[in-house]
Design a protein around this motif. Structure first.
Motif, PDB file in Angstrom:
ATOM      1  N   ASP A  57      12.065  -4.111  -2.009  1.00 48.57           N
ATOM      2  CA  ASP A  57      13.509  -4.338  -1.807  1.00 48.57           C
ATOM      3  C   ASP A  57      14.341  -3.084  -2.041  1.00 48.57           C
ATOM      4  O   ASP A  57      15.404  -3.115  -2.656  1.00 48.57           O
ATOM      5  CB  ASP A  57      14.022  -5.439  -2.752  1.00 48.57           C
ATOM      6  CG  ASP A  57      13.422  -6.764  -2.378  1.00 48.57           C
ATOM      7  OD1 ASP A  57      13.279  -7.017  -1.163  1.00 48.57           O
ATOM      8  OD2 ASP A  57      13.073  -7.531  -3.296  1.00 48.57           O
ATOM      9  N   LEU A  58      13.859  -1.981  -1.541  1.00 51.86           N
ATOM     10  CA  LEU A  58      14.543  -0.715  -1.773  1.00 51.86           C
ATOM     11  C   LEU A  58      15.791  -0.634  -0.893  1.00 51.86           C
ATOM     12  O   LEU A  58      15.712  -0.841   0.325  1.00 51.86           O
ATOM     13  CB  LEU A  58      13.590   0.434  -1.437  1.00 51.86           C
ATOM     14  CG  LEU A  58      13.915   1.777  -2.041  1.00 51.86           C
ATOM     15  CD1 LEU A  58      13.709   1.716  -3.546  1.00 51.86           C
ATOM     16  CD2 LEU A  58      13.022   2.840  -1.441  1.00 51.86           C
ATOM     17  N   THR A  59      16.928  -0.384  -1.510  1.00 55.40           N
ATOM     18  CA  THR A  59      18.178  -0.250  -0.755  1.00 55.40           C
ATOM     19  C   THR A  59      18.855   1.056  -1.154  1.00 55.40           C
ATOM     20  O   THR A  59      19.038   1.326  -2.338  1.00 55.40           O
ATOM     21  CB  THR A  59      19.114  -1.427  -1.039  1.00 55.40           C
ATOM     22  OG1 THR A  59      18.431  -2.627  -0.664  1.00 55.40           O
ATOM     23  CG2 THR A  59      20.401  -1.312  -0.241  1.00 55.40           C
ATOM     24  N   THR A  60      19.174   1.863  -0.157  1.00 51.91           N
ATOM     25  CA  THR A  60      19.800   3.151  -0.433  1.00 51.91           C
ATOM     26  C   THR A  60      20.973   3.350   0.509  1.00 51.91           C
ATOM     27  O   THR A  60      20.846   3.149   1.715  1.00 51.91           O
ATOM     28  CB  THR A  60      18.791   4.290  -0.205  1.00 51.91           C
ATOM     29  OG1 THR A  60      17.660   4.065  -1.024  1.00 51.91           O
ATOM     30  CG2 THR A  60      19.416   5.633  -0.569  1.00 51.91           C
ATOM     31  N   LEU A  61      22.101   3.719  -0.052  1.00 56.14           N
ATOM     32  CA  LEU A  61      23.276   4.019   0.766  1.00 56.14           C
ATOM     33  C   LEU A  61      23.523   5.516   0.724  1.00 56.14           C
ATOM     34  O   LEU A  61      23.533   6.107  -0.342  1.00 56.14           O
ATOM     35  CB  LEU A  61      24.503   3.279   0.219  1.00 56.14           C
ATOM     36  CG  LEU A  61      24.377   1.759   0.106  1.00 56.14           C
ATOM     37  CD1 LEU A  61      25.537   1.197  -0.686  1.00 56.14           C
ATOM     38  CD2 LEU A  61      24.309   1.136   1.488  1.00 56.14           C
TER      39      LEU A  61
ATOM     40  N   SER B  81      10.285  -2.809   1.861  1.00 53.07           N
ATOM     41  CA  SER B  81       9.139  -3.128   1.007  1.00 53.07           C
ATOM     42  C   SER B  81       7.879  -2.655   1.704  1.00 53.07           C
ATOM     43  O   SER B  81       7.682  -2.946   2.888  1.00 53.07           O
ATOM     44  CB  SER B  81       9.033  -4.634   0.764  1.00 53.07           C
ATOM     45  OG  SER B  81      10.160  -5.095   0.058  1.00 53.07           O
ATOM     46  N   LEU B  82       7.049  -1.918   0.976  1.00 55.73           N
ATOM     47  CA  LEU B  82       5.746  -1.549   1.533  1.00 55.73           C
ATOM     48  C   LEU B  82       4.821  -1.102   0.407  1.00 55.73           C
ATOM     49  O   LEU B  82       5.257  -0.860  -0.718  1.00 55.73           O
ATOM     50  CB  LEU B  82       5.876  -0.468   2.611  1.00 55.73           C
ATOM     51  CG  LEU B  82       6.633   0.829   2.329  1.00 55.73           C
ATOM     52  CD1 LEU B  82       5.793   1.814   1.553  1.00 55.73           C
ATOM     53  CD2 LEU B  82       7.053   1.453   3.658  1.00 55.73           C
ATOM     54  N   ASP B  83       3.532  -1.060   0.750  1.00 54.34           N
ATOM     55  CA  ASP B  83       2.521  -0.647  -0.223  1.00 54.34           C
ATOM     56  C   ASP B  83       1.742   0.534   0.323  1.00 54.34           C
ATOM     57  O   ASP B  83       1.479   0.601   1.514  1.00 54.34           O
ATOM     58  CB  ASP B  83       1.522  -1.789  -0.473  1.00 54.34           C
ATOM     59  CG  ASP B  83       2.087  -2.790  -1.445  1.00 54.34           C
ATOM     60  OD1 ASP B  83       2.809  -2.372  -2.360  1.00 54.34           O
ATOM     61  OD2 ASP B  83       1.819  -4.002  -1.268  1.00 54.34           O
ATOM     62  N   ILE B  84       1.400   1.450  -0.570  1.00 51.93           N
ATOM     63  CA  ILE B  84       0.541   2.561  -0.194  1.00 51.93           C
ATOM     64  C   ILE B  84      -0.772   2.375  -0.951  1.00 51.93           C
ATOM     65  O   ILE B  84      -0.791   2.493  -2.183  1.00 51.93           O
ATOM     66  CB  ILE B  84       1.160   3.912  -0.592  1.00 51.93           C
ATOM     67  CG1 ILE B  84       2.591   4.060  -0.077  1.00 51.93           C
ATOM     68  CG2 ILE B  84       0.268   5.068  -0.131  1.00 51.93           C
ATOM     69  CD1 ILE B  84       2.718   4.242   1.411  1.00 51.93           C
TER      70      ILE B  84
ATOM     71  N   GLY C 182      16.012   0.652   8.346  1.00 53.13           N
ATOM     72  CA  GLY C 182      15.968   0.468   6.911  1.00 53.13           C
ATOM     73  C   GLY C 182      14.918  -0.504   6.427  1.00 53.13           C
ATOM     74  O   GLY C 182      14.896  -0.874   5.269  1.00 53.13           O
ATOM     75  N   ARG C 183      14.053  -0.951   7.335  1.00 60.24           N
ATOM     76  CA  ARG C 183      12.998  -1.875   6.911  1.00 60.24           C
ATOM     77  C   ARG C 183      11.670  -1.440   7.505  1.00 60.24           C
ATOM     78  O   ARG C 183      11.629  -0.665   8.447  1.00 60.24           O
ATOM     79  CB  ARG C 183      13.296  -3.293   7.416  1.00 60.24           C
ATOM     80  CG  ARG C 183      14.408  -3.962   6.714  1.00 60.24           C
ATOM     81  CD  ARG C 183      14.878  -5.146   7.533  1.00 60.24           C
ATOM     82  NE  ARG C 183      15.974  -5.805   6.849  1.00 60.24           N
ATOM     83  CZ  ARG C 183      15.768  -6.725   5.895  1.00 60.24           C
ATOM     84  NH1 ARG C 183      14.543  -7.079   5.571  1.00 60.24           N
ATOM     85  NH2 ARG C 183      16.796  -7.276   5.290  1.00 60.24           N
ATOM     86  N   CYS C 184      10.619  -2.028   6.963  1.00 59.71           N
ATOM     87  CA  CYS C 184       9.299  -1.785   7.532  1.00 59.71           C
ATOM     88  C   CYS C 184       9.104  -2.815   8.637  1.00 59.71           C
ATOM     89  O   CYS C 184       9.051  -4.012   8.378  1.00 59.71           O
ATOM     90  CB  CYS C 184       8.257  -1.936   6.439  1.00 59.71           C
ATOM     91  SG  CYS C 184       6.605  -1.538   6.973  1.00 59.71           S
ATOM     92  N   VAL C 185       9.050  -2.359   9.898  1.00 58.20           N
ATOM     93  CA  VAL C 185       9.016  -3.323  10.998  1.00 58.20           C
ATOM     94  C   VAL C 185       7.603  -3.590  11.487  1.00 58.20           C
ATOM     95  O   VAL C 185       7.377  -4.557  12.214  1.00 58.20           O
ATOM     96  CB  VAL C 185       9.895  -2.871  12.190  1.00 58.20           C
ATOM     97  CG1 VAL C 185      11.353  -2.868  11.797  1.00 58.20           C
ATOM     98  CG2 VAL C 185       9.469  -1.500  12.687  1.00 58.20           C
ATOM     99  N   ALA C 186       6.656  -2.743  11.122  1.00 58.75           N
ATOM    100  CA  ALA C 186       5.272  -3.003  11.523  1.00 58.75           C
ATOM    101  C   ALA C 186       4.328  -2.257  10.612  1.00 58.75           C
ATOM    102  O   ALA C 186       4.629  -1.154  10.177  1.00 58.75           O
ATOM    103  CB  ALA C 186       5.041  -2.573  12.972  1.00 58.75           C
ATOM    104  N   SER C 187       3.179  -2.856  10.309  1.00 61.03           N
ATOM    105  CA  SER C 187       2.167  -2.195   9.496  1.00 61.03           C
ATOM    106  C   SER C 187       0.798  -2.536  10.060  1.00 61.03           C
ATOM    107  O   SER C 187       0.595  -3.616  10.611  1.00 61.03           O
ATOM    108  CB  SER C 187       2.213  -2.683   8.041  1.00 61.03           C
ATOM    109  OG  SER C 187       3.403  -2.278   7.440  1.00 61.03           O
ATOM    110  N   GLY C 188      -0.112  -1.616   9.916  1.00 64.68           N
ATOM    111  CA  GLY C 188      -1.465  -1.901  10.384  1.00 64.68           C
ATOM    112  C   GLY C 188      -2.228  -0.625  10.613  1.00 64.68           C
ATOM    113  O   GLY C 188      -1.709   0.477  10.373  1.00 64.68           O
TER     114      GLY C 188
END
Lengths: 168, 260, 274
Positions: free
Chosen positions: C15-19, C30-33, C223-229
Motif C-alpha cells: 500500500d505504498l503511496t507517494t505524492l 504492493s509487490l514482493d521481491i 501508481g500500481r502494479c498492473v501485472a506480474s509474472g
C-alpha cells in the motif's frame, strides 16, 4: 599510496608557509620586533614633557637602536615624567653624562629617545639616572616661537625653558 | 489559453525568496557544523581539500599581493611626499595590508579562484549522482564533501591572507626602498614602532578567518543546492562570486566598525 | 490485481503511496521481491520506477504504506539503521556516478576505506578480485574520465558488490550501451545472481534484454502494479497494459496525447463556430 602522500606533504607545506608568514609579520614587522631579545639594564630619565612618546618606543644612539622605552610614569614629587629606558647590555659603555632628547622621526613620524654621548669616564649602569634631558618638541611651542620669536624675548625664553631642562 | 501557458505560480516576492535562501544557508551551516565530528574521520579528505583550495590559490595570491604592495607604495609615496612624511611609508603600507587589503582582496580572490571551483565541483557531483552514490554507500555527503571543503576554506583563508600581506610588504619594500629611495632603516623602524601585533595583525587575521567562513559557506551551499543541470551549475558559480563579494565587503565594514 | 504472497520475499511493498508536488506517483502500490532472484520492474516512463528504488534505500520516504527490506520497515528507520542497511545494498546508478576525483581502484576501494579498517594488502586483494570479476583489473589506475560508458558501468558494478551485498539495485543498466557492452552487463547480472545468490532488482525498458535475465517482472503503471509474472507470461499477457507495453503500441491505456484542453479551443476556432 604515492599520490596521496604527496597531497598530504603539499598541504603540510602550505600550512607551514602560511604560519611562517604570520610569524614573520607578527615578530618582524610589528612592535614585537622592538622587544630586544637579550638582557637589558634600566636607566631612568626625567622629562618635563614626553609629548606622544609611547611604551616600547626605540632608544637610539647616533641613530642606532640600543634599547626601548620600558615605562612612562608621572613622578609625584617633581610632577615630571619619569621614563625608564631598557638598554641592551651589549651597549654597556654609554657615558653617564649623556644627553637624552625626545625626538621625532620625520615630520609625521613617531617619537623616540635619542641619547647623545657625553665625555664622562663613568658609564650608565642599571638604575643610573640621566641628568641631562630635553623634552619633546611641541609643535605649538615651535610655532609660537617662530611667530613671536624676534619681537618678544620674554616669550621666547619661556618657550625655551619649557622646551629644555638642560644643565639641571 | 492562460491556463495552458501558466508555468509556475510565483510564491511571494524576491524578498521572501532571499530570506528563505538565507535561512536555508543558515540551516546548512548548522548541518555542516554538526557533521564536523564525523568529518574528522575524513582527515585525509580535509587535507586534500586544503591542498586544492589553499595551496592551489597560492600563486594568484602571491602575485596579486606583490603587485598590490607595489602600487600601494607608489601611491602612498606620492601622497606622503606632499606632507613630507615618506618616512611613514612602511607603516602606512603595513597597516593598510594587515587591516584591510590583505583580508579583503584575499577573500575576493579566494571567492573567484577557490569558491567557484568548490561550487562547480559540488554542483557537478550532484548532477552526476556522485552525492547520491555516497548516500547509497552509507557515506554522508555533508560529512564527506561539504564539511571538509568548508573547513579547508576556513583554514586556508587566514593563511593566504598572511601570505598576501607578506608579499605586499615585499612589493612595497621593493618600490619604496629600492626604487624610490626611502631609507631602509626608516621603512622598517617606523613600521615596527607603529604596528601592533594584537590590534593590527591578529585582528586582521580574525577578519580573514571570518571571510573564510562566509566565502566557503556560500560556495559550498551554492554548489550543494545547485539544480543538477549544466545551466544550474553555471548560475550557481556566478552567484557564489557575486554573493561572496558583497557579503565580504559588507562584513568588512561591520567588523571594522566593531572590532577595531 | 491481487498479488500472490511470495514465501520468501526480501523486499515487501504494501500500500505504498507517494505524492510528488501534489501528484500521486504511487497509489497503493504492493509487490514482493523474492530472495535470490532477478526481478525486473518495468513500466512507462514517469511511473516512478527510480522512485521505488529510492524508497527501498530510504533516500525518499513515502507518504503512506510499508516497505520492508529483510524484515525492516525502511520508512521508519533512523539514520544509523538506514546507513547500516545501505551497507548491505549495492546500487548501480544509471550514469555510474563514479567519484571523478579518484581512479578506478580508489572508486572500488571507497566503501571499504569508509567502513572497514582493513590492512592495505587485504584491501588491495578485495578490490582486485572485484575488478577481475567485471573484467577491468587492468584498468585499475585509469581515471573515470578515461572510461567508456560500458566500462564505467562495470566499475560502478564492482564498487556496488565490494561489500558482497544481499541486494543489488540496477537503475536502467542497459541505457546507452552498445550491443557488446550490453551483453557484458547482462552476463555480469546473471553471474552475480547465479553464483553469489545476490537478489537483484532491475529497472529497465529493454524487454529483450530483461527477458534474458529476469525471473520475475512487475509492470507498474498509474501508481500500481498492473501485472506480474515471468517474462514469458507477460509477453503472452492479454490485458491492455501488457499488450501496449510489451507489444509496443503507441496508443492504449497510456495515451499518445498528454492531457490538454480541447484542441479546437486552443487553436482559437471556438468563438466563431459556436
Amino acid at each position: 599510496m604515492n599520490p596521496r602522500r604527496s597531497f598530504a606533504a603539499g598541504t603540510g607545506l602550505f600550512i607551514l608557509l602560511g604560519f611562517a608568514a604570520l610569524a614573520y609579520l607578527a615578530t618582524q614587522t610589528s612592535s614585537v620586533a622592538n622587544f630586544s631579545s637579550g638582557p637589558t639594564y634600566d636607566v631612568v630619565a626625567q622629562f618635563d614633557n614626553v609629548g606622544s612618546l609611547k611604551d616600547r618606543a626605540p632608544v637610539k644612539v647616533a641613530g642606532v637602536r640600543v634599547g626601548s622605552v620600558k615605562s612612562i610614569q608621572l613622578d609625584n614629587q617633581s610632577m615630571e615624567a619619569k621614563v625608564t629606558l631598557a638598554i641592551d647590555t651589549r651597549y654597556n659603555d654609554i657615558p653617564d653624562d649623556s644627553f637624552a632628547k625626545i625626538m621625532t622621526s620625520g615630520l609625521l613620524g613617531d617619537q623616540f629617545v635619542a641619547l647623545s654621548p657625553g665625555g664622562s669616564p663613568d658609564v650608565l649602569k642599571n638604575g643610573s639616572r640621566i641628568i641631562n634631558t630635553q623634552s619633546a618638541m611641541q609643535l605649538e611651542d615651535l610655532i609660537g616661537k617662530f611667530l613671536v620669536g624676534g619681537s618678544s624675548p620674554a616669550k621666547a625664553s619661556s618657550a625655551g625653558a619649557a622646551g629644555g631642562k638642560s644643565g639641571g | 489559453m492562460s491556463a495552458d501557458m501558466k508555468t509556475r505560480a510565483p510564491r511571494g516576492g524576491m524578498l521572501v525568496d532571499g530570506l528563505a535562501q538565507v535561512g536555508d544557508c543558515g540551516l546548512f551551516l548548522l548541518n555542516m557544523l554538526g557533521a564536523i565530528p564525523r568529518s574528522l574521520r575524513h582527515l585525509r579528505e580535509i587535507s586534500r581539500q586544503i591542498w586544492f583550495v589553499g595551496a592551489m590559490s597560492l600563486v594568484i595570491i602571491m602575485i596579486s599581493g606583490l603587485f598590490v604592495g607595489m602600487v600601494l607604495a607608489l601611491q602612498l609615496y606620492y601622497t606622503l611626499s606632499i606632507f613630507g612624511g615618506t618616512a611613514a611609508l612602511g607603516t602606512v603600507v603595513a597597516l593598510s595590508l594587515y587591516r584591510e587589503l590583505g583580508p579583503v582582496i584575499t577573500a575576493l580572490l579566494f571567492a573567484g579562484r577557490a569558491g567557484t571551483a568548490m561550487t562547480a565541483e559540488i554542483g557537478l557531483m550532484r548532477a552526476t549522482d556522485q552525492l547520491a552514490a555516497m548516500e547509497m554507500m552509507a557515506v554522508d555527503p555533508i560529512a564527506f564533501v561539504a564539511t571538509p571543503r568548508f573547513l579547508a576554506g576556513v583554514i586556508a583563508m587566514p593563511l593566504l591572507a598572511n601570505v598576501f600581506s607578506l608579499l605586499g610588504l615585499l612589493g612595497a619594500h621593493l618600490v619604496g626602498v629600492t626604487w624610490l629611495g626611502v631609507d631602509n632603516g626608516t621603512f622598517w623602524s617606523n613600521m615596527t614602532s607603529n604596528v601592533d601585533v594584537w590590534k593590527d595583525i591578529v585582528n586582521g587575521t580574525w577578519k580573514a578567518l571570518a571571510f573564510g567562513v562566509v566565502v566557503s559557506l556560500i560556495a559550498v551551499f551554492q554548489g550543494y543546492t545547485a539544480p543538477p543541470t549544466s545551466e544550474g551549475v553555471a548560475y550557481a558559480t556566478t552567484r557564489t562570486v557575486v554573493f561572496a563579494s558583497i557579503v565580504v565587503l559588507a562584513l568588512d565594514f561591520v567588523m571594522t566598525a566593531f572590532l577595531m | 490485481m491481487p498479488i500472490e504472497a511470495v514465501a520468501d520475499a526480501l523486499v515487501e511493498v504494501r500500500d505504498l503511496t507517494t505524492l510528488l508536488s501534489g501528484k500521486a506517483v504511487f497509489d497503493g502500490l504492493s509487490l514482493d521481491i523474492p530472495r535470490g532472484k532477478v526481478t525486473a520492474v518495468m513500466g512507462p516512463s514517469g511511473t516512478g520506477k527510480t522512485t521505488l528504488l529510492k524508497h527501498i534505500t530510504g533516500q525518499m520516504r513515502p507518504d503512506r504504506g510499508t516497505l520492508r527490506v529483510d524484515g525492516q520497515n525502511v520508512p521508519t528507520l533512523g539514520r544509523e539503521a538506514l546507513y547500516a542497511l545501505r551497507e548491505r545494498i549495492g546500487y548501480l546508478f544509471q550514469n555510474s556516478a563514479l567519484l571523478t576525483d579518484y581512479d578506478v581502484f580508489e572508486n572500488v576501494a571507497f566503501p571499504l576505506r569508509q567502513h572497514a579498517r582493513l590492512p592495505e594488502v587485504l584491501l588491495r586483494n578485495i578490490v582486485l578480485t572485484k575488478l577481475q570479476a567485471v573484467g577491468l583489473r587492468g584498468a585499475a589506475r585509469l581515471m573515470p574520465s578515461e572510461l567508456s560508458g560500458g566500462m564505467a558501468r562495470r566499475v560502478a558494478l564492482a564498487r556496488a558488490i565490494v561489500f558482497d551485498p544481499m541486494l543489488i539495485l540496477y537503475d536502467e543498466p542497459f541505457v546507452g550501451l552498445d550491443p557488446i557492452a550490453l551483453n557484458q552487463v547482462l552476463k555480469l547480472i546473471r553471474t552475480l545472481n547465479r553464483t553469489l545468490g545476490i537478489t537483484s532488482i532491475l529497472v529497465a525498458h529493454e524487454f529483450a534484454a530483461v527477458r534474458q535475465v529476469a525471473d520475475l517482472v512487475h509492470l507498474i503503471a498509474n501508481g500500481r502494479c498492473v501485472a506480474s509474472g515471468t517474462p514469458e507470461q507477460l509477453a503472452r499477457g492479454e490485458s491492455d497494459w501488457t499488450r501496449q507495453f510489451f507489444g509496443g503500441e503507441a496508443d492504449g491505456p497510456v495515451p499518445f496525447q498528454y492531457p490538454a484542453g480541447d484542441y479546437a479551443t486552443a487553436l482559437g476556432f471556438t468563438g466563431a463556430a459556436a
